[in-house]
Design a protein around this motif. Sequence first.
Motif, mmCIF file in Angstrom:
data_model
loop_
_atom_site.group_PDB
_atom_site.id
_atom_site.type_symbol
_atom_site.label_atom_id
_atom_site.label_comp_id
_atom_site.label_asym_id
_atom_site.label_seq_id
_atom_site.Cartn_x
_atom_site.Cartn_y
_atom_site.Cartn_z
ATOM 1 N N LEU A 95 0.794 -1.234 0.000
ATOM 2 C CA LEU A 95 0.000 0.000 0.000
ATOM 3 C C LEU A 95 0.826 1.284 0.000
ATOM 4 O O LEU A 95 0.513 2.205 -0.758
ATOM 5 C CB LEU A 95 -0.996 -0.001 1.156
ATOM 6 C CG LEU A 95 -2.233 -0.867 0.939
ATOM 7 C CD1 LEU A 95 -3.113 -0.849 2.177
ATOM 8 C CD2 LEU A 95 -3.009 -0.407 -0.278
ATOM 9 N N PRO A 96 1.870 1.396 0.806
ATOM 10 C CA PRO A 96 2.644 2.652 0.751
ATOM 11 C C PRO A 96 3.212 2.944 -0.642
ATOM 12 O O PRO A 96 3.160 4.075 -1.107
ATOM 13 C CB PRO A 96 3.765 2.433 1.771
ATOM 14 C CG PRO A 96 3.195 1.447 2.735
ATOM 15 C CD PRO A 96 2.324 0.533 1.904
ATOM 16 N N LYS A 97 3.718 1.920 -1.312
ATOM 17 C CA LYS A 97 4.261 2.127 -2.656
ATOM 18 C C LYS A 97 3.155 2.440 -3.655
ATOM 19 O O LYS A 97 3.342 3.235 -4.569
ATOM 20 C CB LYS A 97 5.038 0.895 -3.116
ATOM 21 C CG LYS A 97 6.348 0.731 -2.400
ATOM 22 C CD LYS A 97 7.121 -0.445 -2.917
ATOM 23 C CE LYS A 97 8.430 -0.581 -2.169
ATOM 24 N NZ LYS A 97 9.231 -1.681 -2.650
ATOM 25 N N LEU A 98 2.013 1.833 -3.472
ATOM 26 C CA LEU A 98 0.887 2.061 -4.370
ATOM 27 C C LEU A 98 0.325 3.479 -4.215
ATOM 28 O O LEU A 98 0.022 4.143 -5.206
ATOM 29 C CB LEU A 98 -0.223 1.034 -4.088
ATOM 30 C CG LEU A 98 -1.501 1.205 -4.869
ATOM 31 C CD1 LEU A 98 -1.286 0.756 -6.304
ATOM 32 C CD2 LEU A 98 -2.622 0.412 -4.234
ATOM 33 N N LEU A 99 0.202 3.934 -2.988
ATOM 34 C CA LEU A 99 -0.406 5.238 -2.714
ATOM 35 C C LEU A 99 0.576 6.409 -2.823
ATOM 36 O O LEU A 99 0.151 7.559 -2.940
ATOM 37 C CB LEU A 99 -1.035 5.233 -1.323
ATOM 38 C CG LEU A 99 -2.136 4.203 -1.092
ATOM 39 C CD1 LEU A 99 -2.634 4.278 0.338
ATOM 40 C CD2 LEU A 99 -3.274 4.363 -2.079
ATOM 41 N N ASN A 100 1.856 6.129 -2.813
ATOM 42 C CA ASN A 100 2.877 7.169 -2.829
ATOM 43 C C ASN A 100 2.677 8.213 -3.929
ATOM 44 O O ASN A 100 2.668 9.410 -3.629
ATOM 45 C CB ASN A 100 4.258 6.524 -2.924
ATOM 46 C CG ASN A 100 5.395 7.514 -2.803
ATOM 47 O OD1 ASN A 100 5.259 8.698 -3.077
ATOM 48 N ND2 ASN A 100 6.538 7.009 -2.407
ATOM 49 N N PRO A 101 2.519 7.841 -5.198
ATOM 50 C CA PRO A 101 2.359 8.879 -6.230
ATOM 51 C C PRO A 101 1.104 9.725 -6.032
ATOM 52 O O PRO A 101 1.119 10.934 -6.276
ATOM 53 C CB PRO A 101 2.273 8.094 -7.540
ATOM 54 C CG PRO A 101 2.668 6.710 -7.231
ATOM 55 C CD PRO A 101 2.560 6.509 -5.763
ATOM 56 N N LEU A 102 0.040 9.107 -5.568
ATOM 57 C CA LEU A 102 -1.207 9.841 -5.358
ATOM 58 C C LEU A 102 -1.072 10.844 -4.209
ATOM 59 O O LEU A 102 -1.568 11.976 -4.286
ATOM 60 C CB LEU A 102 -2.352 8.867 -5.071
ATOM 61 C CG LEU A 102 -2.619 7.836 -6.174
ATOM 62 C CD1 LEU A 102 -3.514 6.730 -5.668
ATOM 63 C CD2 LEU A 102 -3.227 8.513 -7.381
ATOM 64 N N ILE A 103 -0.390 10.441 -3.173
ATOM 65 C CA ILE A 103 -0.181 11.327 -2.020
ATOM 66 C C ILE A 103 0.774 12.457 -2.380
ATOM 67 O O ILE A 103 0.544 13.613 -2.029
ATOM 68 C CB ILE A 103 0.338 10.521 -0.811
ATOM 69 C CG1 ILE A 103 -0.761 9.576 -0.312
ATOM 70 C CG2 ILE A 103 0.809 11.444 0.303
ATOM 71 C CD1 ILE A 103 -0.303 8.573 0.729
ATOM 72 N N ARG A 104 1.818 12.142 -3.118
ATOM 73 C CA ARG A 104 2.788 13.167 -3.508
ATOM 74 C C ARG A 104 2.135 14.285 -4.316
ATOM 75 O O ARG A 104 2.462 15.461 -4.145
ATOM 76 C CB ARG A 104 3.927 12.554 -4.308
ATOM 77 C CG ARG A 104 4.888 11.774 -3.461
ATOM 78 C CD ARG A 104 5.864 11.012 -4.356
ATOM 79 N NE ARG A 104 7.053 10.712 -3.648
ATOM 80 C CZ ARG A 104 8.201 11.394 -3.747
ATOM 81 N NH1 ARG A 104 8.292 12.412 -4.539
ATOM 82 N NH2 ARG A 104 9.242 11.054 -3.056
ATOM 83 N N VAL A 105 1.222 13.912 -5.205
ATOM 84 C CA VAL A 105 0.532 14.927 -6.007
ATOM 85 C C VAL A 105 -0.280 15.852 -5.109
ATOM 86 O O VAL A 105 -0.325 17.060 -5.320
ATOM 87 C CB VAL A 105 -0.362 14.266 -7.080
ATOM 88 C CG1 VAL A 105 -1.327 15.247 -7.695
ATOM 89 C CG2 VAL A 105 0.504 13.630 -8.154
ATOM 90 N N GLN A 106 -0.903 15.280 -4.080
ATOM 91 C CA GLN A 106 -1.690 16.106 -3.167
ATOM 92 C C GLN A 106 -0.808 16.980 -2.273
ATOM 93 O O GLN A 106 -1.253 18.011 -1.770
ATOM 94 C CB GLN A 106 -2.597 15.229 -2.307
ATOM 95 C CG GLN A 106 -3.705 14.577 -3.110
ATOM 96 C CD GLN A 106 -4.677 13.822 -2.232
ATOM 97 O OE1 GLN A 106 -4.895 14.163 -1.078
ATOM 98 N NE2 GLN A 106 -5.272 12.779 -2.790
ATOM 99 N N LEU A 107 0.444 16.577 -2.084
ATOM 100 C CA LEU A 107 1.353 17.340 -1.224
ATOM 101 C C LEU A 107 2.162 18.395 -1.970
ATOM 102 O O LEU A 107 2.896 19.161 -1.342
ATOM 103 C CB LEU A 107 2.318 16.382 -0.510
ATOM 104 C CG LEU A 107 1.728 15.537 0.600
ATOM 105 C CD1 LEU A 107 2.767 14.561 1.126
ATOM 106 C CD2 LEU A 107 1.205 16.405 1.719
#
Length: 147
Positions: A95-107
């Motif tokens: 999950l962390p690797k999967l969600l990383n790009p999505l979270i980075r865009v929001q940050l």
Amino acid sequence: NKSEFITKCRTCRQQLRECSQKAAHHEGMSSDEELAPTEEAEFQKSKDNILEDSRKIFEDVHADFCDIRKILLKFQEWKEKFPDSYCDAYISFCLPKLLNPLIRVQLINWNPLEVGMIFQRNFTDLEEMPWLKAVEEFSDAKNSSES
């Protein structure tokens, strides 16, 4: 060399202060971090371009695959329907690797140094970000299903 440039700028400002003597100068109270208006405008334009580009990153992706809440809901359903398969797939590590790009865009637009500027800008506190709330809800659901 950058340090030589900064030293020259400081010396120049000091000489200007001494010549003008308009206001009392307190040593250590000036800052080299202040940007000139043209630099500030250039920085803001560059930042706006980056933010505009970041909005386009997932524009061709189906909503089910770029919304963290929807992704985590699929994993929650998988865990409830097929717990053995879910466990064997080591999803908690993926999950962390999967969600990383999505979270980075929001940050991209988040700046922790602007915390004091909440009322002056459209600022979102880290704890109020949608991705963190979705992860917390998923974690709470995960913990309640394990007990």
